[in-house]
Design a protein around this motif. Structure first.
Motif, mmCIF file in Angstrom:
data_model
loop_
_atom_site.group_PDB
_atom_site.id
_atom_site.type_symbol
_atom_site.label_atom_id
_atom_site.label_comp_id
_atom_site.label_asym_id
_atom_site.label_seq_id
_atom_site.Cartn_x
_atom_site.Cartn_y
_atom_site.Cartn_z
ATOM 1 N N UNK A 104 -3.417 -13.478 -52.971
ATOM 2 C CA UNK A 104 -3.083 -12.841 -54.253
ATOM 3 C C UNK A 104 -4.062 -13.283 -55.332
ATOM 4 N N UNK A 105 -4.362 -14.587 -55.358
ATOM 5 C CA UNK A 105 -5.302 -15.110 -56.349
ATOM 6 C C UNK A 105 -6.683 -14.492 -56.160
ATOM 7 N N UNK A 106 -7.160 -14.450 -54.910
ATOM 8 C CA UNK A 106 -8.487 -13.883 -54.637
ATOM 9 C C UNK A 106 -8.539 -12.404 -55.007
ATOM 10 N N UNK A 107 -7.480 -11.690 -54.732
ATOM 11 C CA UNK A 107 -7.431 -10.263 -55.088
ATOM 12 C C UNK A 107 -7.514 -10.075 -56.600
ATOM 13 N N UNK A 108 -6.725 -10.845 -57.343
ATOM 14 C CA UNK A 108 -6.710 -10.688 -58.801
ATOM 15 C C UNK A 108 -8.042 -11.111 -59.419
ATOM 16 N N UNK A 109 -8.656 -12.151 -58.889
ATOM 17 C CA UNK A 109 -9.967 -12.558 -59.389
ATOM 18 C C UNK A 109 -10.988 -11.457 -59.160
ATOM 19 N N UNK A 110 -10.933 -10.825 -57.982
ATOM 20 C CA UNK A 110 -11.858 -9.723 -57.693
ATOM 21 C C UNK A 110 -11.645 -8.560 -58.649
ATOM 22 N N UNK A 111 -10.389 -8.269 -58.965
ATOM 23 C CA UNK A 111 -10.095 -7.180 -59.920
ATOM 24 C C UNK A 111 -10.651 -7.521 -61.299
ATOM 25 N N UNK A 112 -10.459 -8.767 -61.738
ATOM 26 C CA UNK A 112 -10.942 -9.168 -63.060
ATOM 27 C C UNK A 112 -12.468 -9.121 -63.147
ATOM 28 N N UNK A 113 -13.146 -9.503 -62.080
ATOM 29 C CA UNK A 113 -14.615 -9.564 -62.110
ATOM 30 C C UNK A 113 -15.252 -8.199 -61.868
ATOM 31 N N UNK A 114 -14.745 -7.478 -60.853
ATOM 32 C CA UNK A 114 -15.425 -6.255 -60.414
ATOM 33 C C UNK A 114 -14.676 -4.972 -60.765
ATOM 34 N N UNK A 115 -13.425 -5.079 -61.198
ATOM 35 C CA UNK A 115 -12.645 -3.871 -61.417
ATOM 36 C C UNK A 115 -12.083 -3.346 -60.100
ATOM 37 N N UNK A 116 -11.435 -2.210 -60.164
ATOM 38 C CA UNK A 116 -10.778 -1.666 -58.972
ATOM 39 C C UNK A 116 -11.669 -0.725 -58.184
ATOM 40 N N UNK A 117 -12.755 -0.251 -58.780
ATOM 41 C CA UNK A 117 -13.664 0.666 -58.079
ATOM 42 C C UNK A 117 -15.069 0.078 -58.153
ATOM 43 N N UNK A 118 -15.719 -0.046 -57.005
ATOM 44 C CA UNK A 118 -17.050 -0.627 -56.953
ATOM 45 C C UNK A 118 -17.984 0.309 -56.194
ATOM 46 N N UNK A 119 -19.174 0.580 -56.710
ATOM 47 C CA UNK A 119 -20.102 1.428 -55.967
ATOM 48 C C UNK A 119 -20.559 0.750 -54.691
ATOM 49 N N UNK A 120 -20.684 1.527 -53.611
ATOM 50 C CA UNK A 120 -21.161 0.985 -52.349
ATOM 51 C C UNK A 120 -22.679 0.999 -52.296
ATOM 52 N N UNK A 212 -14.087 -3.097 -52.348
ATOM 53 C CA UNK A 212 -13.035 -2.978 -53.362
ATOM 54 C C UNK A 212 -12.115 -4.182 -53.194
ATOM 55 N N UNK A 213 -11.370 -4.561 -54.233
ATOM 56 C CA UNK A 213 -10.461 -5.704 -54.073
ATOM 57 C C UNK A 213 -9.438 -5.521 -52.963
ATOM 58 N N UNK A 214 -9.087 -4.279 -52.656
ATOM 59 C CA UNK A 214 -8.043 -4.031 -51.653
ATOM 60 C C UNK A 214 -8.593 -3.673 -50.287
ATOM 61 N N UNK A 215 -9.900 -3.795 -50.071
ATOM 62 C CA UNK A 215 -10.472 -3.342 -48.796
ATOM 63 C C UNK A 215 -9.925 -4.131 -47.607
ATOM 64 N N UNK A 216 -9.552 -5.380 -47.827
ATOM 65 C CA UNK A 216 -9.038 -6.176 -46.728
ATOM 66 C C UNK A 216 -7.706 -5.677 -46.199
#
Length: 288
Positions: A104-120, A212-216
């Motif tokens: 949960x922590x890693x997911x939220x950190x990824x959202x804060x840093x990269x947002x929910x959509x990231x270009x591939x 994306x933060x949820x790719x896992x």
């Protein structure tokens, strides 16, 4: 039915099974050797993907970004083992709770840093032709990558000094300490290797599955079920279950729908666990 179409479906399904195996092997190492259920496995995969993406954005060529991602996830995995996992060996539910909180922590950190959509980074535009059908070459190459990963892990764990020490440190920790094996260091390295394999999966699959933060989430449930169905012979068993479950699911999806493919995966998983409650490899002689 056209032979070309059947060959295309089979090759595409083997590619999908290989992608599942690539995402599963890191979890198989941690769970099989250490008995640790790492519910943050998907987030380590995500970390590997973002590490490779950031590396390419600062000018590092993609082939070099992959080992960079492996090093990042291995380093973070070692830190997690020292600070969290080391205190929880033998307490499987506590370990699950701790790694779930970490995810949960890693997911939220990824959202804060990269947002929910990231270009591939885009998939290479090479294709192979089978009659009138064409398949993207990069996903097909994952068949070779999965085979190379499985071979590397097998040789590492069975032929190297580290592999013998790692198995001894987990299976007979008191005896291992008595003959001079530093179990704590070996366990840290083993957990780090498992996380590094997850990071490699995220990096190598980046052209197929954008970061994306949820790719896992797309991998962790099926990966965990594949390892559970595999049973005690984690490496060989995981290869069999990933190919069988992942390939069968993909074939079903090709002829029916993606929902039918997922239904096939979970129903077959339930049937196998009913028939083999300790995993399909519980009576195999081979132990790796």
């Amino acid at each position: 039915m056209e032979f070309d179409y059947l060959a295309t479906v089979l090759l595409s399904s083997l590619s999908s099974a290989s992608i599942l195996l690539i995402a599963t092997l890191g979890l198989a190492v941690v769970f099989g050797l250490m008995g640790v259920i790492n519910l943050a496995h998907g987030e380590f995969l995500m970390m590997g993907a973002y590490s490779a993406l950031v590396a390419t954005q600062i000018g590092i060529p993609y082939p070099l970004a992959i080992p960079f991602a492996v090093l990042v996830t291995m380093a973070f995995g070692a830190l997690v083992e020292v600070l969290i996992i080391r205190r929880l060996y033998g307490r499987i539910f506590d370990t699950m709770l701790a790694t779930w909180g970490l995810s949960i922590v890693m997911y939220q950190v990824a959202v804060l840093i990269f947002g929910t959509v990231t270009p591939g980074i885009g998939m290479p535009s090479y294709h192979i032709a089978i009659g009138d059908y064409q398949l993207a070459l990069y996903p097909i190459m994952m068949i070779l990558v999965a085979a190379a990963m499985a071979g590397f892990i097998y040789l590492l764990m069975t032929k190297s000094s580290y592999g013998r020490k790692a198995r001894a440190a987990i299976q007979q920790p008191d005896m291992a300490r008595a003959i001079g094996i530093e179990s704590s260091q070996i366990n840290t390295l083993t957990f780090s290797v498992g996380c590094g394999l997850a990071g490699f999966a995220g990096a190598i699959l980046l052209p197929i599955v954008p970061a994306t933060p949820s790719m896992g989430f797309a991998f962790v449930i099926k990966s965990f079920l594949a390892v559970v169905v595999a049973g005690p012979v984690t490496l060989t068993g995981s290869v069999v279950t990933a190919v069988g479950l992942g390939g069968g699911s993909s074939i079903t999806a090709s002829f029916l729908t993606s929902v039918a493919g997922d239904v096939f995966f979970f129903v077959l998983t339930a049937v196998l666990l009913w028939l083999f409650p300790f995993g399909i490899s519980s009576k195999w002689r081979k132990k790796m």
